[in-house]
Design an enzyme around this catalytic site. Structure first.
Site, PDB file in Angstrom:
ATOM      1  N   ASP A   1       0.939  -1.033   0.078  1.00  0.00           N
ATOM      2  CA  ASP A   1       0.039  -0.076  -0.130  1.00  0.00           C
ATOM      3  C   ASP A   1       0.822   1.170  -0.004  1.00  0.00           C
ATOM      4  O   ASP A   1       2.108   1.153   0.389  1.00  0.00           O
ATOM      5  CB  ASP A   1      -0.911   0.037   0.973  1.00  0.00           C
ATOM      6  CG  ASP A   1      -2.222   0.773   1.069  1.00  0.00           C
ATOM      7  OD1 ASP A   1      -1.988   1.748  -0.139  1.00  0.00           O
ATOM      8  OD2 ASP A   1      -3.110   0.912   1.713  1.00  0.00           O
TER       9      ASP A   1
HETATM   10  C1  BGC Z   1      -5.037   3.475   0.198  1.00  0.00           C
HETATM   11  C2  BGC Z   1      -4.946   2.354  -1.288  1.00  0.00           C
HETATM   12  C3  BGC Z   1      -4.777   3.133  -2.529  1.00  0.00           C
HETATM   13  C4  BGC Z   1      -3.429   3.751  -2.414  1.00  0.00           C
HETATM   14  C5  BGC Z   1      -3.137   4.474  -3.667  1.00  0.00           C
HETATM   15  C6  BGC Z   1      -3.771   4.259  -0.271  1.00  0.00           C
HETATM   16  O1  BGC Z   1      -3.774   5.353   0.745  1.00  0.00           O
HETATM   17  O2  BGC Z   1      -5.144   2.785   1.208  1.00  0.00           O
HETATM   18  O3  BGC Z   1      -6.252   1.761  -1.138  1.00  0.00           O
HETATM   19  O4  BGC Z   1      -4.741   2.019  -3.526  1.00  0.00           O
HETATM   20  O5  BGC Z   1      -3.356   4.771  -1.418  1.00  0.00           O
HETATM   21  O6  BGC Z   1      -3.837   5.722  -3.814  1.00  0.00           O
END
Ligand code: BGC
Length: 744
Positions: A229
């Site tokens: 993530d």
């Molecule tokens: C989120 C993810 C997301 C990623 C990219 C993170 O803060 O938890 O779900 O895909 O950011 O935007």
């Protein structure tokens, strides 16, 4: 050597392979050797391709894209084919925008209704989450775009999400929280999995070798790439060693030196780097295969699809008759309608944060209602504001007057963007107080009132449910939700959505109530397997609307349940007949139960489901579903394995978890569980083994030898064998069988 997938191009240096395992910037990876740069972006209910500034909070602009219903709405369709069609459309939009991997689906379990990302997840039930998540992956990947199954794992709250440890026992971990991931990985084979921010029993997901390697790859056979993530990695070396392949976003290469140094010192094995680089090369092969043909997207067609899908996600929670009249819904053209509430003019149709899509256009509910009702007979009133910017009493008075003047009031209530989002959890599940006051006043003035709800997380409906005759629940429906709601209100679409989570009477009734969102960076999953309806049912608690609930403008009868058992599981068939006056579709839900089990279990668990075709009045359909044997298994903590317990299994078929229409009971053959007897085994366990029972009999005083089935066994059956020694009862025959107790 790489463990799986293809090798990166021959001759890549360690530095080049290291570069492959981190982003080039916020959304793309580095091109190295023959491996091209790939673009990964959110996801999941629309493509968020940023063009200027980059962020993972949904702040900066992105390219226009169709905003389909977020998972909270989509799940209410209970329809895997529909979700797969959405996946195909999303994949096409991603391809057209040059996106290689769409970051979704999010399939974490909705453990607690306060969870800030409830809108982005499907359900409180792992089967529903897993089946719909798999359909999404299959759809997107069918057009050559990768998916990223997220957030792996146990990321069920936003509070302190980058540090917090989800402290969970083995049974709930396997049976509830990992089961949907297991299903999607095996069935739909996502090309990537995104590890979550949080810790699991103390270990960060990104550094969790058990999670990323032993479970995901070795046990489930995952052959794709594990991406972090955004910002989840604290220690790249530890992460690569644990099984992480790609660190996002890119750090411009500042972390590469530490990886190379770890390789040189032997702290990091080269095979781990090769595995990660090879996973990147394989992902590039997969996403670029067949990408020669350009894809163009017709946004009008996708908007129509978004409307069709949204219509199938609407749940009709309540539809009473007013005195001697017909049920309040559907409305008929020509009815004088007062449309009240800010969301009728400025709809709430998606959640806030990384998944926030720049919709190609947005249907405005009041315009869509006007289009059906006819000219000049729809009035409107704002009723309330979501930011408290206007005088609530004055807004209420205008709305009440409009309601009193009309034949029907349609009152849009719900949560505003500031009241729920990624990044924080709610502290309650109440509708705002001014909206509740407004609802009471409007119903008082106009008993023929329909409430339409917009919200990402569950809202408590106990304060209004008895007073309001009709409630339509949209969750969040995407950019065409306004049109879809009008379709349902006027009966152009007969609602077939079903709740994917329970609406409790009180927040305090929720099984996770006391253990959410945790304290001092630890969340104890104290309710164990009793999540959602499993917990409400186990404690016999009343709920406002149960899991699986949803009404239709027609009625369905269930008959002729048959259940066949074979080695593959259960084959369940039932006949569904449309006994009402209009065409409609039913969601058939199959639950199983094992009473008298050796382990604690909820009264029922969803085991299969299916949506009928559109059935015209009097039409009948035989609906058949399979409950795979694996679905009947529980996690046996004694042997760390799935086990199907033999004995009777109840099969319940119904229209919700609390509307069971037909039941049957079948006999299931259990799995053999071979637990070796030791000195720590109990007398009762030992007596079940004839050889040990005989050896024991020779240890016992006269008359106590034949204990099986006796009252004596009830008294002393729980005594471990090694304690027999305290009473001088460990005979040589027992020592011969079990070995010397002092050697253990
Ligand atoms: C989120 C993810 C997301 C990623 C990219 C993170 O803060 O938890 O779900 O895909 O950011 O935007």
């Amino acid at each position: 050597m790489a463990e799986k997938g293809r090798e990166p191009e021959d001759g890549l240096s360690i530095a080049e392979r290291t570069t492959l395992t981190r982003g080039a910037d916020f959304w793309s990876t580095e091109a190295v050797g023959g491996v091209p740069s790939l673009v990964l972006t959110d996801g999941p209910h629309g493509v968020r391709k940023q063009t200027g500034a980059s962020d993972h909070l949904g702040l900066a602009d992105s390219e226009p894209a169709t905003c389909f219903p977020p998972a909270v709405g989509l799940a209410q369709s209970w329809d895997r084919d529909l979700v797969e069609r959405v996946g195909v459309a999303l994949g096409r939009e991603a391809r057209a925008l040059g996106v290689d991997v769409l970051l979704g689906p999010g399939i974490n379990i909705k453990r607690d209704p306060r969870g800030g990302r409830s809108f982005e997840y499907y359900s409180e039930d792992p089967l529903l989450s897993g089946v719909l998540g798999a359909a999404w992956v299959t759809g997107v990947q069918s057009v050559g775009v990768g998916t990223s199954l997220k957030h792996f794992a146990l990321n069920n709250a936003e509070t302190d999400r980058m540090r917090s440890s989800s402290d969970v026992d083995a049974r709930p971990m396997r049976e509830i929280y990992l089961r949907a991931f297991d299903h999607v990985v095996r069935v739909a084979r996502p090309w990537t999995v995104m590890c979550s921010y949080n810790r699991i029993n103390g270990v960060h997901a990104a550094e969790n070798r058990w999670l990323l390697t032993e479970l995901l790859r070795d046990e489930w056979g995952f052959d794709g790439l594990v991406v972090s993530d955004w910002g989840a990695v604290r220690d790249r070396v530890a992460a690569v060693r644990a099984g992480l392949d790609l660190t996002m976003p890119g750090d411009g290469g500042t972390g590469d030196a530490a990886v190379i140094a770890a390789l040189e010192s032997g702290v990091l094995d080269e095979s781990s780097l090769d595995r990660a680089a090879s996973a990147m090369a394989t992902l590039a092969d997969r996403t670029r295969a067949g990408h020669d043909e350009a894809i163009t997207v017709d946004h009008d067609t996708h908007h129509r699809l978004a409307r069709e899908v949204a219509g199938r996600c609407v749940v009709l929670l309540k539809n009473d008759r007013h005195v001697d009249e017909k049920p309040l819904l559907p409305l008929t053209p020509g009815t004088r309608i007062a449309v009240i509430g800010e969301f009728a003019q400025a709809p709430r149709y998606q959640g806030g944060g990384s998944s926030h899509v720049n919709a190609t256009r947005v249907d405005i509910p009041i315009d869509e209602i006007r289009a059906f009702a006819g000219d000049g007979i729809v009035t409107s009133a704002r009723g309330f504001t979501t930011d408290g910017s206007d005088d609530a009493a004055a807004l209420r008075a205008t709305a009440v007057a409009a309601a009193a003047d009309a034949d029907v009031a349609v009152l849009f209530l719900g949560l505003g963007e500031r009241q729920e989002s990624e990044g924080f959890d709610r502290t309650d599940i109440e509708l705002p107080a001014d909206q509740l006051e407004l609802a009471a006043a409007v119903v008082d003035a106009q008993p023929r009132t329909v409430v339409v709800l917009s919200h990402g997380g569950v809202v408590r409906l106990a304060p209004i449910v008895d007073a309001v005759p009709a409630i339509v629940d949209g969750g969040l429906l995407g950019q065409a939700g306004g049109g879809a709601l009008a379709d349902v209100l006027f009966g152009v679409v007969n609602p077939s959505g079903r709740l994917a989570e329970t609406v409790p009477v009180r927040l305090a009734d929720c099984p996770s109530f006391l253990d959410f969102p945790g304290e001092h960076s630890h969340v104890r999953y104290g309710e164990g397997i009793f999540v959602g309806y499993r917990g409400f049912d186990a404690r016999g608690l009343p709920v406002t609307f149960p899991f699986g609930h949803g009404l239709s403008y027609t009625d369905f009868a269930y008959s002729d349940l048959s259940v066949d058992v074979d080695d593959g599981g259960l084959r369940v068939a039932v006949t569904v007949t449309n006994t009402g006056a209009v065409t409609g579709r039913e969601v058939v839900q199959v639950y199983t139960a094992r009473t008298g089990s050796a382990v604690v279990r909820p009264p029922r668990e969803l085991a299969a489901f299916a949506v009928t075709d559109d059935l015209v009045p009097d039409a009948t359909q035989r609906v058949s579903v399979t409950v795979p044997r694996s679905q009947l298994a529980h996690w046996d903590v004694r042997i760390d394995a799935w086990v199907v317990e033999g004995g009777p299994r109840d099969v319940e078929v119904g229209a919700s978890s609390r509307d069971i229409r037909l039941e049957a009971s079948v006999e299931i053959a259990g799995d053999e569980v071979d637990l070796p007897l030791t000195w720590q085994s109990t007398l009762a366990e030992a007596i079940a083994d004839p050889a040990v029972a005989e050896a024991l009999a020779s240890s016992m005083p006269e008359g106590a030898g034949d204990m099986a089935g006796s009252d004596l066994l009830t008294l002393v059956g729980s005594m471990p064998l090694d304690r027999l020694r305290n009473f001088g009862l460990a005979s040589p025959a027992l020592v011969d069988l079990l070995g010397d107790p002092d050697d253990v």
